[in-house]
Design a protein around this motif. Structure first.
Motif, PDB file in Angstrom:
ATOM      1  N   CYS A  27       0.846  -1.143  -0.054  1.00 55.28           N
ATOM      2  CA  CYS A  27       0.040   0.058  -0.046  1.00 55.28           C
ATOM      3  C   CYS A  27       0.905   1.093   0.004  1.00 55.28           C
ATOM      4  CB  CYS A  27      -0.828  -0.007   1.330  1.00 55.28           C
ATOM      5  SG  CYS A  27      -1.842   1.567   1.565  1.00 55.28           S
ATOM      6  N   LEU A  28       0.773   1.837  -1.159  1.00 54.28           N
ATOM      7  CA  LEU A  28       1.841   3.191  -1.310  1.00 54.28           C
ATOM      8  C   LEU A  28       0.986   4.630  -1.034  1.00 54.28           C
ATOM      9  CD1 LEU A  28       4.650   3.462  -3.410  1.00 54.28           C
ATOM     10  CD2 LEU A  28       3.036   5.569  -3.208  1.00 54.28           C
ATOM     11  N   LEU A  29       1.313   5.341  -0.287  1.00 55.52           N
ATOM     12  CA  LEU A  29       0.673   6.553  -0.143  1.00 55.52           C
ATOM     13  C   LEU A  29       1.627   7.724  -0.644  1.00 55.52           C
ATOM     14  CD1 LEU A  29      -0.753   6.259   3.603  1.00 55.52           C
ATOM     15  CD2 LEU A  29      -1.801   5.584   1.326  1.00 55.52           C
ATOM     16  N   ALA A  30       1.173   8.312  -1.482  1.00 55.77           N
ATOM     17  CA  ALA A  30       1.974   9.185  -2.362  1.00 55.77           C
ATOM     18  C   ALA A  30       1.626  10.706  -2.122  1.00 55.77           C
ATOM     19  CB  ALA A  30       1.689   9.152  -3.835  1.00 55.77           C
ATOM     20  N   ASP A  31       2.753  11.434  -2.405  1.00 61.07           N
ATOM     21  CA  ASP A  31       2.679  13.105  -2.227  1.00 61.07           C
ATOM     22  C   ASP A  31       2.478  13.518  -3.508  1.00 61.07           C
ATOM     23  OD1 ASP A  31       2.847  15.628  -1.062  1.00 61.07           O
ATOM     24  OD2 ASP A  31       5.160  15.281  -1.235  1.00 61.07           O
ATOM     25  N   ARG A  32       2.314  14.697  -3.897  1.00 60.00           N
ATOM     26  CA  ARG A  32       2.447  15.587  -4.978  1.00 60.00           C
ATOM     27  C   ARG A  32       1.439  15.284  -6.062  1.00 60.00           C
ATOM     28  NH1 ARG A  32       5.453  19.444  -3.497  1.00 60.00           N
ATOM     29  NH2 ARG A  32       5.416  20.418  -5.436  1.00 60.00           N
ATOM     30  N   ASP A  57       4.767  14.948  -9.813  1.00 61.84           N
ATOM     31  CA  ASP A  57       6.357  15.264  -9.807  1.00 61.84           C
ATOM     32  C   ASP A  57       7.042  15.154  -8.789  1.00 61.84           C
ATOM     33  OD1 ASP A  57       6.207  15.828 -13.059  1.00 61.84           O
ATOM     34  OD2 ASP A  57       4.750  17.275 -12.161  1.00 61.84           O
ATOM     35  N   GLY A  58       8.377  15.183  -8.705  1.00 62.70           N
ATOM     36  CA  GLY A  58       9.049  15.312  -7.481  1.00 62.70           C
ATOM     37  C   GLY A  58       9.549  13.687  -6.884  1.00 62.70           C
ATOM     38  N   SER A 109       8.022   9.284  -9.146  1.00 60.38           N
ATOM     39  CA  SER A 109       9.452   8.855  -8.738  1.00 60.38           C
ATOM     40  C   SER A 109       9.451   7.345  -8.549  1.00 60.38           C
ATOM     41  CB  SER A 109       9.743   9.813  -7.314  1.00 60.38           C
ATOM     42  OG  SER A 109       9.192   8.477  -6.362  1.00 60.38           O
ATOM     43  N   ASP A 110      10.857   6.977  -8.334  1.00 62.93           N
ATOM     44  CA  ASP A 110      11.027   5.668  -8.274  1.00 62.93           C
ATOM     45  C   ASP A 110      11.056   5.008  -6.799  1.00 62.93           C
ATOM     46  OD1 ASP A 110      11.594   5.560 -11.067  1.00 62.93           O
ATOM     47  OD2 ASP A 110      13.910   5.432 -10.680  1.00 62.93           O
ATOM     48  N   PHE A 111      10.058   5.600  -5.956  1.00 64.89           N
ATOM     49  CA  PHE A 111       9.928   5.078  -4.654  1.00 64.89           C
ATOM     50  C   PHE A 111       9.356   3.658  -4.861  1.00 64.89           C
ATOM     51  CE2 PHE A 111       7.259   5.152  -0.594  1.00 64.89           C
ATOM     52  CZ  PHE A 111       8.149   4.938   0.144  1.00 64.89           C
TER      53      PHE A 111
END
Ligand code: MN
Ligand code: MN
Length: 467
Positions: free
Chosen positions: A295-300, A306-307, A313-315
């Motif tokens: 489960c990935l919680l992303a920003d932006r 972007d960012g 990103s490659d997170f």
């Protein structure tokens, strides 16, 4: 007395498809469960006003549910629960499955950033003995909605010596709040004849931060000086420290029930923390999953993903790499076999604005979690599209787990449109579909969601993770 159904009625029942209002199909007990579930969600929202706060409150929930921080020297086995933090503004949570990674991951993503007003790098100034803060809005806002409402200030300041200070003013009991003042209607003749987009200019979104002069001087700038003195006393910061700070202004106040029947929740930041919370709760349900869950919680997301904390990103790749280092498997093979629910909010039908949605393909409050085959705009630009096969998988999964769901597009063709992070996951050769909670007043400082729909989003993620 029950009446016999006619042959035509029976045929209609068999052949026609009509979505159902949750209140017509759910038991009282399940409706009660949904309302109780939403109390936890409201508490999460109140503790998650910014992406940094959302990472903290999500990690806290995860730790309470047996998750530990990933470390390079740890061993991983089925049932283990680990989390990964990316720069305090994005996070991923994994539950190790029984099967090999190359049999595919069950991925859920959501975003935890929301539209807001950020402070500029040199924000503080004085104008006619009022101390003000200059802002730069973040994400798709209607600027006029941010006038004359109470705002809270959240920030992380890295002081000259490298130490970090967290600032939070406006949501605590007895805290002061901030605001951008609007023009009085008596003098609003010119303003009211503007297009809505020009009612207030970006450079007018300035926050009142003080009016009381520093006591020992009559010199110009003494109100600003007084605010600097307060900041220095409370946080040890000087004016220059604004340069190395992330400051955000968000609507002050807590999530509240809306409507006489308390069927709705009004709050800032449903988009997309409603999906973050329901994903996490659905993840916690999986005790011994067959697939490994991420489960990935992303920003932006609100500004294009972007960012280095955004979904472009490659997170996610890093998380998969760290898992495969321990558990084996090639990244490309893992992705090729993976499935993803890309969770984001959708537009619910609003009787005040009926013209922008096409009713057969719109989401309705209380009709359950919305599934969206494609987003984008015009001729399906800027979107991934889920295949018939993948929709069929979702349909079966949700139906067999009593998830109330509705298929919904975002608005009429050519009416505008919007994107989600789905395409950034699809780009990695993963089967992806958009799933989420329908909202009224999306991106407003006060967004509205239905308790039944929120609960159904949770049930959808739980079913996906517990397969
Ligand atoms: Mn969103
Ligand atoms: Mn949004």
């Amino acid at each position: 007395m029950s009446e016999e159904k006619t042959a035509v009625e029976l045929l209609k029942e068999k052949l026609e498809f009509k979505p159902k209002n949750g209140y017509d199909v759910l038991s009282e007990a399940e409706i009660e469960k949904a309302y109780a579930f939403c109390e936890g969600y409201k508490a999460y929202l109140d503790a998650s006003k910014t992406e940094r706060e959302a990472v903290k409150s999500s990690v806290k929930l995860a730790e309470e549910n047996g998750f530990v921080p990933y470390s390079r020297d740890m061993q991983l086995k089925a049932g283990d629960r680990v989390y990964f933090i990316n720069r305090d503004r994005a996070a991923a949570f994994a539950v190790i499955g029984k099967e090999a990674l190359e049999s595919g991951l069950a991925i859920t993503v959501a975003h935890i950033d929301s539209p807001r007003l950020d402070l500029k790098q040199r924000p503080l100034y004085e104008d006619n003995e009022l101390a003000m803060l200059k802002t730069h809005y973040y994400g798709g806002i209607k600027k006029y909605q941010w006038l004359s409402i109470p705002l809270a200030l959240y920030g992380t300041v890295v002081l000259k010596d490298g130490s970090k200070v967290d600032v939070s003013i406006g949501d605590g009991e007895n805290d002061p709040v901030f605001c951008v003042s609007d023009l009085l209607p008596h003098l609003g003749k010119n303003q009211m004849s503007q297009n809505a987009g020009d009612i207030i200019a970006g450079e007018q979104l300035n926050i009142i931060v003080g009016t009381r002069p520093f006591k020992d001087t009559k010199e110009a700038g003494r109100v600003k000086l007084n605010i600097l003195a307060v900041l220095n006393e409370k946080y040890g910061m000087t004016e220059e420290d604004f340069l190395s700070a992330d400051f955000e202004l968000v609507p002050a106040g807590k999530a509240v029930d809306v409507a006489m029947d308390r069927s709705l929740i009004g709050a800032y930041g449903h988009d997309d923390r409603v999906c973050a919370y329901t994903e996490l709760m659905g993840l916690f349900d999986a005790k011994a999953p067959s697939k490994t869950l991420v489960c990935l919680l992303a920003d932006r997301e609100e500004t294009g993903s972007d960012g280095n904390t955004g979904m472009q990103s490659d997170f996610l790749d890093l998380v998969v790499r760290r898992l495969s280092d321990k558990l084996g498997g090639a990244k490309e093979e893992i992705y090729a076999a993976s499935k993803c629910l890309s969770a984001d909010v959708n537009a619910a039908f609003d009787p005040n604005f009926p013209d922008v949605l096409e009713k057969n393909n719109a989401a309705f409050l209380n009709y359950g979690v919305a599934v969206t085959k494609y987003t984008g705009h015009r001729g399906k630009y800027d979107t991934s599209e889920a295949s018939a096969e993948f929709v069929s998988y979702i349909r079966k999964l949700f139906d067999s787990n009593n998830v109330l769901w509705q298929m919904a597009a975002l608005g009429k063709v050519d009416q505008g449109g919007g994107g989600t992070v789905a395409k950034y996951v699809a780009r990695r050769n993963v089967d992806v579909i958009d799933v989420g909670v329908p909202l009224l007043a999306m991106h407003a400082p006060f967004e509205i969601a239905s308790k039944l729909d929120i609960y159904m989003a949770y049930k959808a993620f739980s079913a996906f993770n517990c397969e």
